[in-house]
Design a protein around this motif. Structure first.
Motif, PDB file in Angstrom:
ATOM      1  N   ILE A 221      10.015  -1.271 -17.487  1.00  0.00           N
ATOM      2  CA  ILE A 221      10.346   0.125 -17.164  1.00  0.00           C
ATOM      3  C   ILE A 221      10.708   0.190 -15.679  1.00  0.00           C
ATOM      4  CG2 ILE A 221       8.917   1.158 -18.983  1.00  0.00           C
ATOM      5  CD1 ILE A 221       6.876   1.883 -16.713  1.00  0.00           C
ATOM      6  N   ALA A 222      11.646   1.075 -15.364  1.00  0.00           N
ATOM      7  CA  ALA A 222      11.964   1.303 -13.940  1.00  0.00           C
ATOM      8  C   ALA A 222      10.703   1.838 -13.284  1.00  0.00           C
ATOM      9  CB  ALA A 222      13.092   2.323 -13.824  1.00  0.00           C
ATOM     10  N   CYS A 223      10.416   1.384 -12.071  1.00  0.00           N
ATOM     11  CA  CYS A 223       9.170   1.823 -11.425  1.00  0.00           C
ATOM     12  C   CYS A 223       9.362   1.926  -9.919  1.00  0.00           C
ATOM     13  CB  CYS A 223       8.044   0.851 -11.759  1.00  0.00           C
ATOM     14  SG  CYS A 223       6.493   1.277 -10.941  1.00  0.00           S
ATOM     15  N   GLY A 224       9.300   3.151  -9.420  1.00  0.00           N
ATOM     16  CA  GLY A 224       9.490   3.378  -7.983  1.00  0.00           C
ATOM     17  C   GLY A 224       8.214   3.177  -7.182  1.00  0.00           C
ATOM     18  N   GLY A 225       7.071   3.107  -7.857  1.00  0.00           N
ATOM     19  CA  GLY A 225       5.798   2.939  -7.152  1.00  0.00           C
ATOM     20  C   GLY A 225       4.691   3.515  -7.998  1.00  0.00           C
ATOM     21  N   ASN A 226       3.461   3.101  -7.701  1.00  0.00           N
ATOM     22  CA  ASN A 226       2.358   3.597  -8.515  1.00  0.00           C
ATOM     23  C   ASN A 226       1.127   3.830  -7.650  1.00  0.00           C
ATOM     24  OD1 ASN A 226       1.128   4.474 -10.841  1.00  0.00           O
ATOM     25  ND2 ASN A 226       1.624   2.666 -12.036  1.00  0.00           N
ATOM     26  N   TRP A 227       0.115   4.450  -8.238  1.00  0.00           N
ATOM     27  CA  TRP A 227      -1.051   4.908  -7.479  1.00  0.00           C
ATOM     28  C   TRP A 227      -2.338   4.267  -7.981  1.00  0.00           C
ATOM     29  CZ3 TRP A 227       2.930   7.924  -9.255  1.00  0.00           C
ATOM     30  CH2 TRP A 227       3.732   8.509  -8.264  1.00  0.00           C
ATOM     31  N   TYR A 228      -3.306   4.164  -7.074  1.00  0.00           N
ATOM     32  CA  TYR A 228      -4.640   3.744  -7.488  1.00  0.00           C
ATOM     33  C   TYR A 228      -5.211   4.833  -8.400  1.00  0.00           C
ATOM     34  CZ  TYR A 228      -4.350   0.334  -3.677  1.00  0.00           C
ATOM     35  OH  TYR A 228      -3.966  -0.694  -2.864  1.00  0.00           O
ATOM     36  N   PRO A 229      -6.151   4.481  -9.286  1.00  0.00           N
ATOM     37  CA  PRO A 229      -6.702   5.488 -10.210  1.00  0.00           C
ATOM     38  C   PRO A 229      -7.315   6.696  -9.497  1.00  0.00           C
ATOM     39  CG  PRO A 229      -7.379   3.278 -10.857  1.00  0.00           C
ATOM     40  CD  PRO A 229      -6.672   3.135  -9.547  1.00  0.00           C
ATOM     41  N   GLU A 230      -7.690   6.532  -8.227  1.00  0.00           N
ATOM     42  CA  GLU A 230      -8.235   7.674  -7.473  1.00  0.00           C
ATOM     43  C   GLU A 230      -7.210   8.811  -7.400  1.00  0.00           C
ATOM     44  OE1 GLU A 230      -8.321   4.566  -6.618  1.00  0.00           O
ATOM     45  OE2 GLU A 230     -10.389   4.030  -6.137  1.00  0.00           O
ATOM     46  N   TYR A 287      -2.686   7.935  -2.037  1.00  0.00           N
ATOM     47  CA  TYR A 287      -3.159   6.975  -3.033  1.00  0.00           C
ATOM     48  C   TYR A 287      -2.139   5.899  -3.426  1.00  0.00           C
ATOM     49  CZ  TYR A 287      -6.534  10.740  -3.442  1.00  0.00           C
ATOM     50  OH  TYR A 287      -7.464  11.691  -3.152  1.00  0.00           O
ATOM     51  N   HIS A 288      -1.012   5.847  -2.770  1.00  0.00           N
ATOM     52  CA  HIS A 288       0.006   4.868  -3.140  1.00  0.00           C
ATOM     53  C   HIS A 288      -0.506   3.465  -2.848  1.00  0.00           C
ATOM     54  CE1 HIS A 288       4.138   3.019  -3.040  1.00  0.00           C
ATOM     55  NE2 HIS A 288       4.201   3.796  -4.093  1.00  0.00           N
ATOM     56  N   ALA A 289      -0.359   2.540  -3.813  1.00  0.00           N
ATOM     57  CA  ALA A 289      -0.890   1.181  -3.618  1.00  0.00           C
ATOM     58  C   ALA A 289      -0.059   0.449  -2.561  1.00  0.00           C
ATOM     59  CB  ALA A 289      -0.854   0.435  -4.944  1.00  0.00           C
ATOM     60  N   GLU A 290      -0.740  -0.233  -1.629  1.00  0.00           N
ATOM     61  CA  GLU A 290      -0.037  -0.955  -0.556  1.00  0.00           C
ATOM     62  C   GLU A 290       0.890  -2.017  -1.157  1.00  0.00           C
ATOM     63  OE1 GLU A 290       0.040  -0.481   2.665  1.00  0.00           O
ATOM     64  OE2 GLU A 290       0.346  -2.395   3.694  1.00  0.00           O
ATOM     65  N   GLY A 291       0.420  -2.692  -2.232  1.00  0.00           N
ATOM     66  CA  GLY A 291       1.246  -3.724  -2.869  1.00  0.00           C
ATOM     67  C   GLY A 291       2.533  -3.133  -3.450  1.00  0.00           C
ATOM     68  N   CYS A 292       2.474  -1.883  -3.922  1.00  0.00           N
ATOM     69  CA  CYS A 292       3.684  -1.227  -4.458  1.00  0.00           C
ATOM     70  C   CYS A 292       4.667  -0.944  -3.322  1.00  0.00           C
ATOM     71  CB  CYS A 292       3.323   0.085  -5.147  1.00  0.00           C
ATOM     72  SG  CYS A 292       2.465  -0.140  -6.706  1.00  0.00           S
ATOM     73  N   SER A 293       4.142  -0.631  -2.138  1.00  0.00           N
ATOM     74  CA  SER A 293       5.034  -0.375  -0.999  1.00  0.00           C
ATOM     75  C   SER A 293       5.785  -1.651  -0.612  1.00  0.00           C
ATOM     76  CB  SER A 293       4.244   0.109   0.218  1.00  0.00           C
ATOM     77  OG  SER A 293       3.491   1.226  -0.124  1.00  0.00           O
ATOM     78  N   ALA A 294       5.186  -2.807  -0.898  1.00  0.00           N
ATOM     79  CA  ALA A 294       5.832  -4.084  -0.545  1.00  0.00           C
ATOM     80  C   ALA A 294       6.613  -4.666  -1.719  1.00  0.00           C
ATOM     81  CB  ALA A 294       4.772  -5.082  -0.081  1.00  0.00           C
ATOM     82  N   CYS A 295       6.817  -3.871  -2.786  1.00  0.00           N
ATOM     83  CA  CYS A 295       7.503  -4.373  -3.998  1.00  0.00           C
ATOM     84  C   CYS A 295       8.943  -3.850  -4.029  1.00  0.00           C
ATOM     85  CB  CYS A 295       6.735  -3.899  -5.229  1.00  0.00           C
ATOM     86  SG  CYS A 295       7.677  -3.914  -6.765  1.00  0.00           S
ATOM     87  N   ALA A 376       3.702  -8.681  11.313  1.00  0.00           N
ATOM     88  CA  ALA A 376       3.461  -8.459  12.745  1.00  0.00           C
ATOM     89  C   ALA A 376       1.969  -8.280  13.012  1.00  0.00           C
ATOM     90  CB  ALA A 376       4.233  -7.227  13.207  1.00  0.00           C
ATOM     91  N   ASP A 377       1.257  -7.743  12.017  1.00  0.00           N
ATOM     92  CA  ASP A 377      -0.194  -7.555  12.162  1.00  0.00           C
ATOM     93  C   ASP A 377      -0.975  -8.805  11.762  1.00  0.00           C
ATOM     94  OD1 ASP A 377       0.285  -4.998  12.958  1.00  0.00           O
ATOM     95  OD2 ASP A 377      -0.220  -4.051  11.054  1.00  0.00           O
ATOM     96  N   GLY A 378      -0.263  -9.912  11.392  1.00  0.00           N
ATOM     97  CA  GLY A 378      -0.933 -11.148  10.994  1.00  0.00           C
ATOM     98  C   GLY A 378      -1.557 -11.067   9.609  1.00  0.00           C
ATOM     99  N   LEU A 379      -1.036 -10.150   8.764  1.00  0.00           N
ATOM    100  CA  LEU A 379      -1.591  -9.999   7.417  1.00  0.00           C
ATOM    101  C   LEU A 379      -0.718 -10.716   6.395  1.00  0.00           C
ATOM    102  CD1 LEU A 379      -2.363  -6.172   7.583  1.00  0.00           C
ATOM    103  CD2 LEU A 379      -4.031  -8.038   7.658  1.00  0.00           C
ATOM    104  N   ALA A 380      -1.318 -11.146   5.285  1.00  0.00           N
ATOM    105  CA  ALA A 380      -0.540 -11.795   4.235  1.00  0.00           C
ATOM    106  C   ALA A 380       0.412 -10.779   3.605  1.00  0.00           C
ATOM    107  CB  ALA A 380      -1.476 -12.354   3.170  1.00  0.00           C
ATOM    108  N   ALA A 381       1.568 -11.252   3.165  1.00  0.00           N
ATOM    109  CA  ALA A 381       2.554 -10.375   2.519  1.00  0.00           C
ATOM    110  C   ALA A 381       3.292 -11.194   1.471  1.00  0.00           C
ATOM    111  CB  ALA A 381       3.535  -9.841   3.557  1.00  0.00           C
ATOM    112  N   PRO A 382       3.777 -10.543   0.394  1.00  0.00           N
ATOM    113  CA  PRO A 382       4.504 -11.314  -0.613  1.00  0.00           C
ATOM    114  C   PRO A 382       5.808 -11.860  -0.064  1.00  0.00           C
ATOM    115  CG  PRO A 382       4.540  -8.962  -1.132  1.00  0.00           C
ATOM    116  CD  PRO A 382       3.695  -9.119   0.082  1.00  0.00           C
TER     117      PRO A 382
END
Ligand SMILES: Cc1cc2nc3c(=O)[nH]c(=O)nc-3n(C[C@H](O)[C@H](O)[C@H](O)COP(=O)(O)OP(=O)(O)OC[C@H]3O[C@@H](n4cnc5c(N)ncnc54)[C@H](O)[C@@H]3O)c2cc1C
Ligand code: SF4
Ligand code: SF4
Ligand code: SF4
Length: 478
Positions: A221-230, A287-295, A376-382
């Protein structure tokens, strides 16, 4: 471009701890469940108490590496996987993927059509493919019977079971339980999932080929982003529901286009006062998942069939990317389960919707901006193999890059999030709308984006080296 740091390992490189360090502890897990469902010795679990993958006490990880290999948030080489799956590689700006044909239409049954997200093409395909005996079941996203506001994976086999799982679930859904269930079963199954489920499965199918015969058809399915259950808990509060145990039925988008709604045990109906799209702005901030922002995968580019909304008119579009995909859709149309029109030649970069090229690019650029910020923050990223590019090339206006940095900082600040959660939702809606309008304007945020499909944006050098591995968290650097 980005120097690779040398990780110090106190565990074998293919141990579950690798996944914990690169993805889960790094805050980019999208809870797709592919790792957990893939584990041949069932030593990973995701449960209500701890929804992120974790090792089950008393079990031992054998370092087989399947979970590490399959995780979409460690990275996806879309170009290489597209070549493997569809015989055609992708240029880094072929963001719509491969498409042999296109289709726009809806499920023929009017009553069912009213219960689906858009045109009900997914539901129509499943009804046709399962009732004709071509497949033994399908892995889909449904709701939990005991907590009907919580999304839950389901293995459906009958028309009745399919009809209980229609519609979009605007909450991250894990396919861990259904994948695990398939491991011990014979038969041929269909996976319905968002881009992360699809690319995770494709990586698993490469690492463990038995999954190729077990799941020969994938509907994305097309998916622009998703949220944590919170995010769903926030919606329930907005609907005035203080005791979710009273809910017997829940939907994120009502058939009449109004917002999320719920039916309670006493027969009362509750709904958000605004359309779901109105609530989305605030949910994105909180509530947007950080991983979705990087997808970057709006159009589920590795699925045999990708289905998305066409907007008004409650139709769906479909990209048919493989011979199996075309055969499935042709069969459903011949059987009269689905009606609509074929588009013999379709350029996925242009899409079947007017705003597709722009929407696809915005998701892609947003993903790379988030990845650049994390690095830039030294964090892992896909990392996305040859899809990767120098994030600096995304910014044609220095001013806009600074504005992006400020927005990123604000959205990730705990205090600002607390403030946003108490602001009236109308205000966050107006702010979100203003940002959206500015983003899409010619002089706007993503300035320089309106180049024609396939053309590289200014500053993107052809053949510039792609980074091939994400940076490790600073804690792991030698
Ligand atoms: C989080 C989210 C974001 C979306 N963003 C976009 C977008 O940007 N652009 C766009 O065109 N469309 C978007 N959609 C809509 C999506 O494309 C439609 O669900 C799709 O078009 C199918 O429509 P349909 O009427 O055929 O679905 P139905 O026939 O109603 O079937 C829906 C199917 O989707 C599956 N599903 C529902 N929710 C999820 C989920 N969270 N994860 C995995 N599978 C799920 C179910 O298993 C079900 O089989 C989004 C949907 C979701 C859930
Ligand atoms: S899939 Fe393999 S590496 Fe991952 S947790 Fe299970 S046994 Fe360990
Ligand atoms: S993103 Fe998916 S595969 Fe990766 S760790 Fe999270 S649940 Fe597992
Ligand atoms: S935005 Fe990407 S990672 Fe998030 S749910 Fe959609 S496909 Fe999965």
């Amino acid at each position: 471009m980005f120097a690779l740091s040398k990780p110090t390992l106190s565990f074998p490189p293919l141990h579950f701890e690798r996944l914990r360090a690169d993805v889960i502890s790094a805050g980019i897990c999208v809870r797709c469940g592919v790792c957990t469902g893939a584990c041949p010795v069932s030593c990973i679990r995701m449960d209500a108490a701890n929804p992120e993958p974790h090792l089950v006490a008393g079990t031992e990880c054998t370092s087989c590496g399947l979970c590490v290999a399959a995780c979409p948030e460690r990275g996806v080489d879309y170009a290489e996987l597209s070549a493997w799956q569809f015989g055609k590689t992708l240029d880094r700006w072929d963001l719509g993927g491969v498409a042999l044909k296109g289709f726009i239409g809806h499920i023929a049954d009017e009553a069912i059509w009213q219960t689906t997200s858009g045109g009900g093409l997914v539901t129509g395909l499943l009804i046709h493919l399962l009732s004709s005996g071509q497949f033994d079941g399908a892995l889909v996203a449904g709701f939990d019977e005991e907590q009907p506001w919580r999304a839950k994976p389901k293995l459906v086999r009958t028309r009745e079971e399919i009809l209980k799982t229609t519609r979009s679930k605007h909450s991250l859904v894990s396919i861990a339980d259904t994948l695990r269930e398939l491991r011990g079963r014979a038969g041929r199954y269909i996976l319905v999932g968002a881009g992360c489920h699809v690319s995770g499965l494709r990586k698993l199918q490469q690492a463990e080929p038995a999954w190729q015969d077990k799941i020969p058809l994938v509907i994305g399915i097309a998916c622009g982003g998703n949220w944590y259950p919170e995010g769903t808990d926030y919606l329930l509060r907005g609907m005035g529901i203080t005791d979710p145990a009273q809910i017997v039925e829940f939907a994120y988008r009502a058939a009449d286009g109004t917002g999320a709604n719920a039916r309670l045990q006493n027969g009362e109906r509750k709904s958000t006062s605004k359309r779901f799209g109105h609530d989305v702005y605030r949910m994105n901030l909180l509530y947007h998942a950080e991983g979705c922002s990087a997808c970057p995968d709006l159009l589920s580019v590795l699925a045999d069939i990708t289905v998305g909304d066409t907007g008004p008119g409650k139709q769906s579009f479909a990209f048919l990317r493989s011979a199996q995909g075309i055969q499935a859709m042709e069969g459903a149309v011949r059987a009269g389960v689905i009606v609509g029109e074929w588009h013999a030649s379709v350029d996925p970069r242009r899409g079947l919707r007017k705003d597709h090229p722009l929407r696809v690019r915005i998701k892609y650029r947003e993903a790379y901006s988030v990845i650049a910020r994390r690095q830039a923050d030294g964090l892992a990223a896909p990392c996305y193999g040859s899809f990767s590019l120098d994030a600096r090339a995304l910014w044609t206006r220095r001013r806009n890059r600074w504005i992006w940095e400020i927005i990123y900082f604000l959205v990730h600040s705990l205090w600002i999030r607390r403030l946003l959660s108490v602001l009236p939702s109308d205000l966050t809606y107006v702010l979100g709308k203003l940002r959206g309008t500015w983003e899409l304007s010619d002089s706007g945020f993503w300035g320089g984006m309106r180049h024609s499909p396939g053309q590289r944006p200014r500053g993107d050098k052809a053949g510039s080296p792609a980074h091939t591995e994400s940076r490790r968290p600073s804690s792991e650097r030698a």
